[in-house]
Design a protein around this motif. Structure first.
Motif, short mmCIF file in Angstrom:
data_model
loop_
_atom_site.label_atom_id
_atom_site.label_comp_id
_atom_site.label_asym_id
_atom_site.label_seq_id
_atom_site.Cartn_x
_atom_site.Cartn_y
_atom_site.Cartn_z
N ALA A 136 -26.75 -46.19 -17.02
CA ALA A 136 -27.48 -46.97 -16.01
C ALA A 136 -27.80 -48.37 -16.55
O ALA A 136 -27.68 -49.37 -15.83
N LEU A 137 -28.18 -48.44 -17.82
CA LEU A 137 -28.48 -49.74 -18.42
C LEU A 137 -27.22 -50.60 -18.52
O LEU A 137 -27.27 -51.82 -18.30
N LYS A 138 -26.10 -49.96 -18.82
CA LYS A 138 -24.84 -50.73 -18.89
C LYS A 138 -24.48 -51.29 -17.52
O LYS A 138 -23.96 -52.41 -17.41
N ALA A 139 -24.77 -50.54 -16.48
CA ALA A 139 -24.46 -51.02 -15.13
C ALA A 139 -25.39 -52.16 -14.72
O ALA A 139 -25.00 -53.08 -13.98
N MET A 140 -26.65 -52.11 -15.18
CA MET A 140 -27.61 -53.13 -14.80
C MET A 140 -27.49 -54.42 -15.62
O MET A 140 -27.92 -55.48 -15.18
N ALA A 141 -26.91 -54.34 -16.80
CA ALA A 141 -26.84 -55.50 -17.69
C ALA A 141 -26.18 -56.72 -17.06
O ALA A 141 -26.74 -57.83 -17.12
N PRO A 142 -25.00 -56.59 -16.43
CA PRO A 142 -24.38 -57.78 -15.83
C PRO A 142 -25.24 -58.43 -14.76
O PRO A 142 -25.27 -59.66 -14.63
N LEU A 143 -25.94 -57.61 -13.97
CA LEU A 143 -26.79 -58.16 -12.92
C LEU A 143 -27.96 -58.94 -13.51
O LEU A 143 -28.33 -60.02 -13.02
N ALA A 144 -28.53 -58.40 -14.57
CA ALA A 144 -29.66 -59.08 -15.21
C ALA A 144 -29.22 -60.38 -15.86
O ALA A 144 -29.90 -61.41 -15.76
N VAL A 145 -28.06 -60.35 -16.52
CA VAL A 145 -27.56 -61.54 -17.21
C VAL A 145 -27.16 -62.62 -16.21
O VAL A 145 -27.33 -63.82 -16.47
N ALA A 146 -26.65 -62.23 -15.05
CA ALA A 146 -26.20 -63.20 -14.05
C ALA A 146 -27.35 -64.09 -13.60
O ALA A 146 -27.15 -65.27 -13.26
N GLN A 147 -28.57 -63.56 -13.60
CA GLN A 147 -29.73 -64.35 -13.18
C GLN A 147 -30.04 -65.48 -14.16
O GLN A 147 -30.72 -66.44 -13.81
N LEU A 148 -29.54 -65.38 -15.38
CA LEU A 148 -29.78 -66.44 -16.37
C LEU A 148 -28.89 -67.65 -16.15
O LEU A 148 -29.13 -68.72 -16.71
N ASN A 149 -27.86 -67.48 -15.33
CA ASN A 149 -26.92 -68.57 -15.03
C ASN A 149 -26.31 -69.16 -16.31
O ASN A 149 -26.27 -70.37 -16.52
N VAL A 150 -25.82 -68.24 -17.14
CA VAL A 150 -25.13 -68.65 -18.38
C VAL A 150 -23.79 -67.94 -18.40
O VAL A 150 -23.61 -66.93 -19.09
N PRO A 151 -22.83 -68.43 -17.61
CA PRO A 151 -21.56 -67.71 -17.49
C PRO A 151 -20.83 -67.53 -18.81
O PRO A 151 -20.12 -66.54 -19.01
N GLU A 152 -20.99 -68.49 -19.74
CA GLU A 152 -20.29 -68.40 -21.03
C GLU A 152 -20.72 -67.17 -21.82
O GLU A 152 -19.94 -66.61 -22.60
N ALA A 200 -36.79 -42.49 -22.06
CA ALA A 200 -36.75 -43.26 -20.82
C ALA A 200 -36.01 -42.49 -19.72
O ALA A 200 -36.40 -42.52 -18.55
N GLY A 201 -34.93 -41.80 -20.12
CA GLY A 201 -34.18 -41.02 -19.15
C GLY A 201 -34.99 -39.88 -18.57
O GLY A 201 -34.94 -39.61 -17.37
N ALA A 202 -35.78 -39.22 -19.42
CA ALA A 202 -36.60 -38.10 -18.96
C ALA A 202 -37.61 -38.56 -17.90
O ALA A 202 -37.93 -37.79 -16.97
N LYS A 203 -38.07 -39.77 -18.02
CA LYS A 203 -39.00 -40.32 -17.03
C LYS A 203 -38.34 -40.47 -15.66
O LYS A 203 -39.00 -40.48 -14.63
N GLN A 204 -36.99 -40.63 -15.69
CA GLN A 204 -36.24 -40.82 -14.44
C GLN A 204 -35.40 -39.58 -14.09
O GLN A 204 -34.47 -39.65 -13.28
N ASN A 205 -35.71 -38.46 -14.73
CA ASN A 205 -34.96 -37.22 -14.53
C ASN A 205 -33.49 -37.39 -14.86
O ASN A 205 -32.59 -36.92 -14.16
N MET A 206 -33.23 -38.11 -15.95
CA MET A 206 -31.86 -38.32 -16.43
C MET A 206 -31.74 -37.88 -17.89
O MET A 206 -32.75 -37.73 -18.58
N SER A 207 -30.52 -37.69 -18.31
CA SER A 207 -30.27 -37.46 -19.74
C SER A 207 -30.23 -38.81 -20.45
O SER A 207 -30.18 -39.87 -19.80
#
Length: 395
Positions: free
Chosen positions: A322-338, A308-315
């Motif tokens: 990048a996935l770790k950074a995006m995870a909180p944003l994706a989870v926030a949309q579920l509106n499950v703070p717990e 997946a990284g090679a597709k985006q010119n990443m290691s």
């Protein structure tokens, strides 16, 4: 005189044994009739051109399976050995052997051999709700199974084994099974994009096993599937487990009757509506106890990140970050703070050192299915609390 007297006694004994054997000979037609009486609840019947009986061996000649709707499926001769009639009129069969399969169509060939069932119990009366009214088997076995395309094997199984054990007190069943030596050849994927992904992920030749283990307690109707695992070499092990209650023999019979009534209704639209309503009514009787989905990594995660990284010119590491950074944003949309913090922490832990990842649900008490459906429709963000959902990694 003694010689003639002895001879007469021997001839008389032979005649008696001959009469006794004739009197207690198996009734092959009765066996087939009772087999179908038990099997018809599952949506079909077995038909045969003839039934041959030779001592304790019964052969269904040129047998076929006829579903409630659709065309009959030809099987061939089914040979049942070690057949005994019970005192109550039911039957026990030591083993039923099925003919090998080898069918071809448009370049694809499917073959299977050494197919048999062991320890089959056919009830005398299939109308009850107890164990005595069930059609049961103790073992099921299939030898090599193959699917080939243009002479090349694309999927195969070494053997399949299933075991069903009735407990001594007849309170329930324990069962297990294994699909061993599974192989899949994905080298001929038609889509170039898929083919590239398969090669990068080293999935050209997939090898593994599928195993399962569980139990069914008849009284509360508790089905506990503790293991349903897909273990693939150099990929990982995915295990699905769940536990529900309310699936009693009476519930199962109601389910079968609803399905049979639907198939018998010539108005298919009306039949589907009636079946849907019946299913909704039956769901009222079921409760959710627990469930878990767990993946134990065996190197596929690293290869997936690198691809997946090679597709985006990443290691691969950069892709993980990048996935770790995006995870909180994706989870926030579920509106499950717990769960938001728990999911983010689990994702971070797993991507840093991929070992295992698990999603489990274990409420303090069994939750009726109608409650789950109501929460899903009215307030889906409350479901994690209702079901006691937890997310963990590397534990």
């Amino acid at each position: 005189m003694t010689f003639y007297r002895t001879t007469r006694l021997m001839l008389s004994g032979a005649a008696f044994l001959s009469l006794a054997t004739s009197a207690f000979a198996l009734d092959g037609q009765d066996l087939l009739k009772k087999l179908n009486a038990a099997y018809i609840a599952q949506g079909g019947t077995l038909v045969a051109d003839g039934v041959d009986v030779d001592d304790t061996t019964v052969t269904l000649k040129n047998a076929s399976f006829k579903p409630a709707a659709g065309d009959a499926l030809k099987i061939g001769d089914i040979t049942m050995t070690g057949v005994e009639e019970d005192e109550d009129g039911g039957y026990y069969i030591e083993e039923a052997a099925f003919p090998d399969i080898n069918v071809s169509e448009e370049g694809t060939t499917i073959s299977a051999s050494d197919m048999k069932l062991g320890g089959i119990s056919i009830p005398a009366d299939a109308t009850g709700d107890g164990v005595d009214s069930m059609l049961l088997y103790e073992t099921a076995h299939t030898g090599p199974f193959k699917v080939s395309k243009d002479g090349k094997d694309i999927f195969s199984l070494g053997q399949t084994d299933m075991n069903l054990t009735l407990r001594e007190d007849e309170s329930g069943f324990d069962f297990d099974g294994a699909f061993k030596n599974m192989k899949a050849d994905l080298t001929d994927a038609p889509d170039p994009q898929y083919k590239e992904g398969i090669e990068k992920l080293a999935l050209e030749h997939v090898n593994g096993d599928i195993t399962m283990k569980g139990a069914w307690d008849l009284g509360p109707g508790t089905i506990d599937i503790s293991e349903f695992a897909f273990d693939v070499t150099n990929v990982g092990r995915l295990n699905l487990a769940f536990k529900i209650s309310g699936y009693t023999p009476a519930f199962m019979k109601s389910l079968q009757e609803a399905a049979k009534a639907s198939e018998a209704n010539p108005n298919k639209e009306e039949a589907q509506q009636a079946l849907g309503l019946a299913m909704l009514g039956l769901l009222q009787q079921l409760s959710f106890n627990s469930a878990e989905v767990r993946f134990d990594d065996a190197s596929i995660t690293k290869r997936a990140l690198e691809y997946a990284g090679a597709k985006q010119n990443m290691s691969g590491k950069q892709m993980g970050d990048a996935l770790k950074a995006m995870a909180p944003l994706a989870v926030a949309q579920l509106n499950v703070p717990e769960l938001q913090n728990a999911i983010s922490a689990a994702v971070n832990t797993y991507l840093d050192d991929p070992k295992n990842f698990a999603v489990s649900a274990a409420p303090a008490q069994a939750v009726p299915f109608p409650t789950i459906m109501g929460a899903a429709m009215g307030a889906p963000n409350t479901l994690p609390n209702v079901l006691g959902v937890k997310i963990t990694a590397n534990q």
